[in-house]
Design a protein around this motif. Sequence first.
Motif, PDB file in Angstrom:
ATOM      1  N   ARG A   1     -20.560   9.868  -4.102  1.00 61.76           N
ATOM      2  CA  ARG A   1     -20.632  10.675  -2.988  1.00 61.76           C
ATOM      3  C   ARG A   1     -19.179  10.324  -2.080  1.00 61.76           C
ATOM      4  NH1 ARG A   1     -22.380  10.249   2.771  1.00 61.76           N
ATOM      5  NH2 ARG A   1     -22.941  11.682   3.594  1.00 61.76           N
ATOM      6  N   SER A   2     -18.400  11.483  -2.062  1.00 60.04           N
ATOM      7  CA  SER A   2     -17.360  11.761  -1.710  1.00 60.04           C
ATOM      8  C   SER A   2     -16.756  12.093  -0.243  1.00 60.04           C
ATOM      9  CB  SER A   2     -15.935  12.124  -2.184  1.00 60.04           C
ATOM     10  OG  SER A   2     -15.300  12.662  -1.589  1.00 60.04           O
ATOM     11  N   THR A   3     -16.508  11.525   0.338  1.00 61.97           N
ATOM     12  CA  THR A   3     -16.539  11.806   1.720  1.00 61.97           C
ATOM     13  C   THR A   3     -15.442  12.822   2.268  1.00 61.97           C
ATOM     14  OG1 THR A   3     -16.256   9.689   3.121  1.00 61.97           O
ATOM     15  CG2 THR A   3     -15.172  10.715   4.455  1.00 61.97           C
ATOM     16  N   GLU A   4     -14.866  13.247   1.484  1.00 66.34           N
ATOM     17  CA  GLU A   4     -13.893  14.586   1.003  1.00 66.34           C
ATOM     18  C   GLU A   4     -15.136  15.771   0.977  1.00 66.34           C
ATOM     19  OE1 GLU A   4     -10.403  17.016  -1.063  1.00 66.34           O
ATOM     20  OE2 GLU A   4     -10.957  15.356  -1.290  1.00 66.34           O
TER      21      GLU A   4
ATOM     22  N   LEU B   1       0.682  -1.314   0.147  1.00 71.26           N
ATOM     23  CA  LEU B   1       0.179   0.142  -0.152  1.00 71.26           C
ATOM     24  C   LEU B   1       0.516   1.520   0.047  1.00 71.26           C
ATOM     25  CD1 LEU B   1      -3.178   0.479  -0.606  1.00 71.26           C
ATOM     26  CD2 LEU B   1      -2.607   0.907   2.602  1.00 71.26           C
ATOM     27  N   LEU B   2       0.482   2.415  -0.839  1.00 72.50           N
ATOM     28  CA  LEU B   2       1.774   2.773  -1.239  1.00 72.50           C
ATOM     29  C   LEU B   2       0.921   4.379  -0.444  1.00 72.50           C
ATOM     30  CD1 LEU B   2       1.913   2.898  -5.262  1.00 72.50           C
ATOM     31  CD2 LEU B   2       3.879   2.814  -3.264  1.00 72.50           C
ATOM     32  N   THR B   3      -0.134   4.420  -0.438  1.00 71.22           N
ATOM     33  CA  THR B   3      -0.663   5.599  -0.335  1.00 71.22           C
ATOM     34  C   THR B   3      -2.504   4.755   1.514  1.00 71.22           C
ATOM     35  OG1 THR B   3      -2.653   6.218  -1.610  1.00 71.22           O
ATOM     36  CG2 THR B   3      -0.558   6.780  -2.170  1.00 71.22           C
ATOM     37  N   GLU B   4      -2.600   6.391   1.933  1.00 75.20           N
ATOM     38  CA  GLU B   4      -4.020   6.006   2.912  1.00 75.20           C
ATOM     39  C   GLU B   4      -4.918   5.760   1.610  1.00 75.20           C
ATOM     40  OE1 GLU B   4      -2.348   9.982   5.990  1.00 75.20           O
ATOM     41  OE2 GLU B   4      -2.851   9.925   3.756  1.00 75.20           O
ATOM     42  N   THR B   5      -6.073   5.478   2.081  1.00 76.74           N
ATOM     43  CA  THR B   5      -7.230   5.560   1.396  1.00 76.74           C
ATOM     44  C   THR B   5      -8.396   6.570   1.708  1.00 76.74           C
ATOM     45  OG1 THR B   5      -8.205   3.865   3.439  1.00 76.74           O
ATOM     46  CG2 THR B   5      -7.156   3.180   2.081  1.00 76.74           C
ATOM     47  N   ALA B   6      -9.006   6.548   0.658  1.00 77.64           N
ATOM     48  CA  ALA B   6      -9.941   7.425   0.182  1.00 77.64           C
ATOM     49  C   ALA B   6     -11.492   6.141   0.013  1.00 77.64           C
ATOM     50  CB  ALA B   6      -9.628   8.076  -1.498  1.00 77.64           C
ATOM     51  N   ASN B   7     -12.216   7.202   0.860  1.00 72.21           N
ATOM     52  CA  ASN B   7     -13.490   6.839   1.174  1.00 72.21           C
ATOM     53  C   ASN B   7     -14.977   7.318   0.013  1.00 72.21           C
ATOM     54  OD1 ASN B   7     -16.624   6.965   2.402  1.00 72.21           O
ATOM     55  ND2 ASN B   7     -15.195   5.114   3.002  1.00 72.21           N
ATOM     56  N   TYR B   8     -15.834   6.572  -0.548  1.00 72.37           N
ATOM     57  CA  TYR B   8     -16.269   7.335  -1.236  1.00 72.37           C
ATOM     58  C   TYR B   8     -18.091   6.100  -0.691  1.00 72.37           C
ATOM     59  CZ  TYR B   8     -12.669   8.704  -3.963  1.00 72.37           C
ATOM     60  OH  TYR B   8     -11.691   9.530  -4.634  1.00 72.37           O
ATOM     61  N   GLU B   9     -19.327   6.793  -0.937  1.00 70.29           N
ATOM     62  CA  GLU B   9     -20.093   6.092  -1.401  1.00 70.29           C
ATOM     63  C   GLU B   9     -20.745   5.778  -2.789  1.00 70.29           C
ATOM     64  OE1 GLU B   9     -24.913   6.121   0.381  1.00 70.29           O
ATOM     65  OE2 GLU B   9     -23.013   6.980   2.140  1.00 70.29           O
ATOM     66  N   ILE B  10     -21.063   5.037  -3.208  1.00 71.37           N
ATOM     67  CA  ILE B  10     -21.565   4.536  -4.988  1.00 71.37           C
ATOM     68  C   ILE B  10     -23.448   4.201  -4.853  1.00 71.37           C
ATOM     69  CG2 ILE B  10     -21.696   3.731  -6.964  1.00 71.37           C
ATOM     70  CD1 ILE B  10     -18.654   3.012  -6.640  1.00 71.37           C
TER      71      ILE B  10
END
Length: 321
Positions: free
Chosen positions: A305-308, A289-298
């Motif tokens: 919908r992006s948690t950002e 794993l290179l990066t942190e993970t991003a959260n979404y809701e499809i």
Amino acid sequence: MRVLHLLSVVLGHLMVFTDGYKNSKDYSDKDLLSIITVLQASLVGLFDARFNNFTVQDFTQEGYDEYAFQQIRRSREYANIHLKFVSDALVAQGGTIPPRETFQFGDGNVRSFLAALDTNTRVASGIYVEISSMIKDKAFRKAMASIAAVYGREAGYVRNLLKLPPYTTPFITVLPIDGVYTLTRNTVPETSAEIASLPVEQLAFLYTTCAPLEVNGTREIIFNSAAINETSASGTPIYAKIYSGLDEIISPVTVLDHTAILKSIPANVTGEINIGLVTEGKGKRGGRLLTETANYEIRGDGSIRSTECVGIALREGRWIQ
């Protein structure tokens, strides 16, 4: 008082566990209780910083009733009970309770707070499921599973208040231990002493766009991270790893300058997902794993919908659909 600048990036500045940094069998119960104590404190911090400033009138002015206010207040009480439980368990294992941070958010409305609470309770449920599968003490295992169920119910109630489907998949998305910090970015300061004290390796920040995405189009997502340049320069290929329910899906990305573009998400992937960048496209787990993970809701209509966006709305005091 530490001032937290909420999301202008999808993952903020946190640390997560990396693939290969520790195998699950290498974590002691004290390690796991240290992790969950910090994460639980971040959820309590969200209540302390935002809900404590609301009144029944604030709720009713936005279309909620007194009953909703009382239920969220009960959720706050439960969060504190859970924090005391895991903190006491940590001490019983010979650990030390990290000092509590004080959080300060920008002014915001009730809906933006509920949107952040929705995200955090769903992730908390998954985190407790993961911890319950790893912790060795059977009494702790049962307690972690019990708390996971509570947060699952709470998330369903909050989503009902937001007029969102109470559940979106037959299985909640459970991140592995290398991804458990996803979404606590809303409540953990970037220089948190508690985070720095845990047995973790710092990963590259992951930035992503916060904009309406295609409903029936390619659903393209653009990631930005220093790790992309560094890794692609060495000739190492980069892939996206999608966590969806109990599945882990490896998808190719197009690397362009400092960005990695995920052209589409598999059509059968719905509900809550988390995406990180990895170095290998073979096998189920992929590479490191290179990066942190991003959260979404499809959602059911295909929109994403992006948690950002939720975090930005919380900071700016507005509601994001």
